[in-house]
Every structure is written in structure tokens, then in C-alpha cells.
Write an enzyme that holds these catalytic residues in place. Structure first.
Site, PDB file in Angstrom:
ATOM      1  N   ARG A 111      -9.576 -45.054 -64.670  1.00 54.31           N
ATOM      2  CA  ARG A 111      -9.422 -43.806 -65.413  1.00 54.31           C
ATOM      3  C   ARG A 111      -9.161 -44.370 -66.787  1.00 54.31           C
ATOM      4  O   ARG A 111      -9.733 -43.525 -67.977  1.00 54.31           O
ATOM      5  CB  ARG A 111      -8.259 -43.145 -64.943  1.00 54.31           C
TER       6      ARG A 111
ATOM      7  N   ARG B 200     -15.959 -53.567 -59.979  1.00 53.09           N
ATOM      8  CA  ARG B 200     -16.217 -54.088 -58.529  1.00 53.09           C
ATOM      9  C   ARG B 200     -17.610 -53.439 -58.126  1.00 53.09           C
ATOM     10  O   ARG B 200     -18.480 -53.974 -57.443  1.00 53.09           O
ATOM     11  CB  ARG B 200     -15.291 -53.908 -57.579  1.00 53.09           C
TER      12      ARG B 200
ATOM     13  N   ARG C 163      -2.724 -55.886 -68.400  1.00 51.63           N
ATOM     14  CA  ARG C 163      -1.675 -57.002 -68.323  1.00 51.63           C
ATOM     15  C   ARG C 163      -1.786 -58.190 -68.671  1.00 51.63           C
ATOM     16  O   ARG C 163      -2.966 -58.737 -68.780  1.00 51.63           O
ATOM     17  CB  ARG C 163      -1.348 -56.978 -66.461  1.00 51.63           C
TER      18      ARG C 163
ATOM     19  N   GLU D 114       6.087 -61.389 -70.646  1.00 51.01           N
ATOM     20  CA  GLU D 114       6.574 -60.535 -71.748  1.00 51.01           C
ATOM     21  C   GLU D 114       8.103 -60.379 -71.288  1.00 51.01           C
ATOM     22  O   GLU D 114       8.349 -60.239 -69.800  1.00 51.01           O
ATOM     23  CB  GLU D 114       5.748 -59.504 -71.906  1.00 51.01           C
TER      24      GLU D 114
ATOM     25  N   HIS E 215       3.998 -53.862 -75.880  1.00 51.19           N
ATOM     26  CA  HIS E 215       3.863 -52.775 -74.656  1.00 51.19           C
ATOM     27  C   HIS E 215       3.979 -51.660 -75.026  1.00 51.19           C
ATOM     28  O   HIS E 215       4.970 -51.008 -74.331  1.00 51.19           O
ATOM     29  CB  HIS E 215       4.640 -53.512 -73.544  1.00 51.19           C
TER      30      HIS E 215
HETATM   31  C1  8YV Z   1       4.244 -48.240 -68.699  1.00 52.37           C
HETATM   32  C2  8YV Z   1       1.961 -49.395 -68.274  1.00 52.37           C
HETATM   33  O1  8YV Z   1       5.003 -47.912 -69.637  1.00 52.37           O
HETATM   34  O2  8YV Z   1       1.932 -47.667 -66.546  1.00 52.37           O
HETATM   35  C3  8YV Z   1       1.820 -48.716 -66.743  1.00 52.37           C
HETATM   36  O3  8YV Z   1       1.216 -49.533 -66.052  1.00 52.37           O
HETATM   37  O4  8YV Z   1       1.704 -50.235 -68.433  1.00 52.37           O
HETATM   38  C4  8YV Z   1       3.177 -48.960 -69.137  1.00 52.37           C
HETATM   39  O5  8YV Z   1       2.363 -48.219 -70.058  1.00 52.37           O
HETATM   40  C5  8YV Z   1       5.221 -49.191 -67.797  1.00 52.37           C
HETATM   41  O6  8YV Z   1       4.379 -49.791 -66.832  1.00 52.37           O
HETATM   42  C6  8YV Z   1       6.174 -48.684 -67.540  1.00 52.37           C
HETATM   43  O7  8YV Z   1       6.794 -49.118 -66.144  1.00 52.37           O
END
Ligand code: 8YV
Length: 341
Positions: free
Chosen positions: A169, A191, A258, A287, A305
Site C-alpha cells: 500500500r 516478491r 524499518r 531507535e 520516526h
Molecule cells: C507508527 C509505523 O507510528 O505503523 C507503523 O508501522 O511505522 C509508524 O508510522 C508506529 O508503528 C506506531 O506503533
């Protein structure tokens, strides 16, 4: 947990006990407090293992975030918790398989943060290519001596080639913005190739999109590379020294996925060797610790983040968790149920 958590509501009737491991947007906390025996970590300091254990052993549902690394062995203990309703789409911090094996249901919050994260990806890409952070720092420090033809020349974005790793998405939302907004040529690695109908809307408007089954074949032709795959054992350090070396030296790397997907040490070495032009990062291995060698570099843009950090999106994420809780406690299948981990 007693010190870090405060009971937000009291109820005489037995209502499901739900733990929020962090503060959430006020509107969501208020909505959840109407329906649940809501316990909020009002300190907003990430739970340690003891606090997480206590939450899992006292609540009916725990709502973790990306800052909650839950050790799998906690699921070997006696738990009251039956639902882990994650606030976020990524769930690499949760040992989903171990939780499911102990009969817990795990959900996440897809869709609602797609646009927000894609917007931020384009922002990072533009910032690093156009040296926005560097320019802002110069001006704020009072070092701007005025316009000159050679001042802070960056790299043009429009019309360049963007490689996307992970065409889910968010990857598709980035492709749409880059292709239709900036006339970028898109290459992607996934994939599986997407079926033609998923990309039709973009290609009908003139987007050029090419699939690469092999990441290594895609990298040499990228001016920019943006990562949108989940963090899994397979994608751990996907962008290692060898793959970074396949990017052209004038290329930029953008990571809003990530931190674990990039080998930070290899990235820093590539930047130091001028084998890569720059990087725009929103996420980091380990992080909130960020490798100190990145701090002083002008060829990187470093964000803390912020991918989903708008009031609209964080509220929508919370409401999506609320929908998952509601379905679960009504005996229905939650809309964002994660299947066999
Ligand atoms: C979130 C994110 O704010 O949704 C995700 O996977 O990377 C972030 O943008 C974070 O994970 C909140 O738990």
C-alpha cells in the site's frame, strides 16, 4: 507497572480491561474510556519487560506500539490477555507466532497511515536531494551570505528514476506521488509483480513502471531508492554493503520502513566513501538511538520516526484499534486480524 500506569476509568460492571502502553490522541483515549476499563501508561515512557508482563497478566487486551519489543517467552506464562491490538501497521516488535500459538489474537492498523507515510517519504526524498536541512541550518545559524549561482546546489528530482522496494500500500502510494507529481520513472522490486489492474490508474495517466524480480538488477539504474518492505528475518540488512555498492554513487537512499532493513554501518561507510550521495532516514536500527556518526553529516536528513505523525492519521490509527477491540469483544472477527505468524 503500578508506578507507570494510572487507571483512567472505573466501572462497577465488568468491562474488558484494555491497556494502552503509551499516550494516544485525546479523542481516541476518550472513546476507549467510554467502553473499557482503560489503563493508560500516563508516564508515556516505554514499558520495560516487567510492565509488559504485568499488562499481559492483568488485561484482556494490550495495545502496543512500535516502542514495545515484546519478548516471546512472556507468552509462556499465565496470561489474561487475549488480544494484542497493535497501534501501527508494522508489527515486527511483536512475536506474532508465539502469541498466536498461545491463543492470542493479533491485529494492526493498515490503510489509515498509507498517505501520511507516503507524503513523508516524498518529503525526505526532496529534502535530501535539495539540501533543505543543510540550508535551514545555515540560515538559522546566521551563516547565509546571500544568493549566489553555486550556493547549495542539490540534485533535481523531477524526471529521475525511483526504485521502490516493497510495492504494498505505501510503496504504491509513493509510486503514485513520484510518477504523477514529479514525472519520476518507477522501478520496483516485490516478491511478486503487481497485477496490471493495480497499476492501471497510474499507467493510464502516463506513469512508467517496471518490475524487477531481482533487487540486484534494479539497483544500478536507480537515482533514488525508497524502502517500503516490512522488517522480517528475510529483509534484515537487505541493504547491506554489497547492495549499497550496486547503487550509483549519485544515488540517494530513503528509509521510512524499518531501521533493520538497512545495515547502518554499511550505509555510513558508503556515505563516507562517497559511494552514495545521501540518505533520508525516518527509522533506525535500535531507535531512538541513532549512530552518532550520522549526526554531523550534511548528506543525510534525519527524522525521528514521523511517518504517521499527523493528528488526523494518529487519530485514525487509534480509531482503527478501537474497531478491532470492538469486534473482538463482540465475538466477531476483528477487521485487521493478522493471520498465522
Ligand atoms: C507508527 C509505523 O507510528 O505503523 C507503523 O508501522 O511505522 C509508524 O508510522 C508506529 O508503528 C506506531 O506503533
Amino acid at each position: 507497572m503500578q508506578e507507570v500506569m494510572a487507571k483512567a476509568t472505573q466501572s462497577k460492571a465488568r468491562r474488558p480491561k484494555v491497556v494502552l502502553t503509551r499516550r494516544w490522541p485525546q479523542a481516541v483515549e476518550a472513546k476507549l474510556a467510554e467502553r473499557y476499563d482503560l489503563v493508560i501508561n500516563t508516564s508515556d515512557i516505554p514499558f520495560d519487560v516487567a510492565a509488559m508482563r504485568s499488562a499481559l497478566q492483568q488485561a484482556d487486551a494490550v495495545c502496543p506500539t512500535v516502542t514495545d519489543f515484546i519478548p516471546a517467552d512472556l507468552f509462556d506464562e499465565d496470561l489474561t490477555c487475549r488480544l494484542l491490538a497493535n497501534f501501527g501497521v508494522g508489527y515486527n516488535h511483536i512475536p506474532v507466532k508465539a502469541a498466536q500459538q498461545r491463543g492470542l489474537v493479533v491485529t494492526n492498523t493498515p490503510d489509515v497511515l498509507t498517505d501520511c507515510t507516503a507524503d513523508l517519504t516524498l518529503m525526505l526524498l526532496l529534502m535530501v536531494a535539495r539540501r533543505a536541512g543543510e540550508g535551514e541550518r545555515e540560515l538559522r545559524a546566521g551563516h547565509w551570505s546571500g544568493w549566489r549561482p553555486t550556493h547549495l546546489m542539490g540534485t533535481q528530482v523531477s524526471g529521475k528514476t525511483l526504485g521502490i522496494v516493497g510495492m504494498g500500500r505505501i510503496g504504491q502510494a509513493v509510486a503514485r506521488r513520484a510518477a504523477l507529481g514529479f514525472g519520476m520513472k518507477i522501478r520496483y522490486h516485490n516478491r511478486q509483480p503487481l497485477d496490471v489492474s493495480s497499476l492501471e490508474q497510474m499507467t493510464r495517466q502516463g506513469a512508467q513502471i517496471q518490475y524487477f524480480a531481482q533487487l540486484d538488477e534494479m539497483l544500478p539504474g536507480c537515482d533514488f531508492l525508497s524502502l517500503h518492505c516490512p522488517a522480517t528475518p528475510e529483509t534484515q540488512h537487505l541493504m547491506n554493503a554489497a547492495r549499497l555498492a550496486l547503487l550509483p554513487p549519485q544515488a540517494y537512499l530513503v528509509n521510512t520502513a524499518r531501521g533493520d532493513v538497512v545495515d547502518d554501518a554499511a550505509l555510513i561507510a558508503a556515505l563516507e566513501a562517497k559511494a552514495l550521495r545521501g540518505a533520508g532516514l525516518d527509522v533506525y536500527q535500535g531507535e531512538p538511538k541513532v549512530d552518532a556518526r550520522l549526526h554531523g553529516r550534511n548528506d543525510v536528513v534525519l527524522l525521528p520516526h514521523l511517518g504517521s505523525a499527523t493528528i488526523e492519521t494518529r487519530t485514525a490509527m487509534g480509531m482503527r484499534v478501537a474497531a478491532n477491540l470492538e469486534a473482538f469483544f463482540s465475538g466477531l472477527e476483528p477487521p485487521d486480524l493478522l493471520l498465522g505468524g
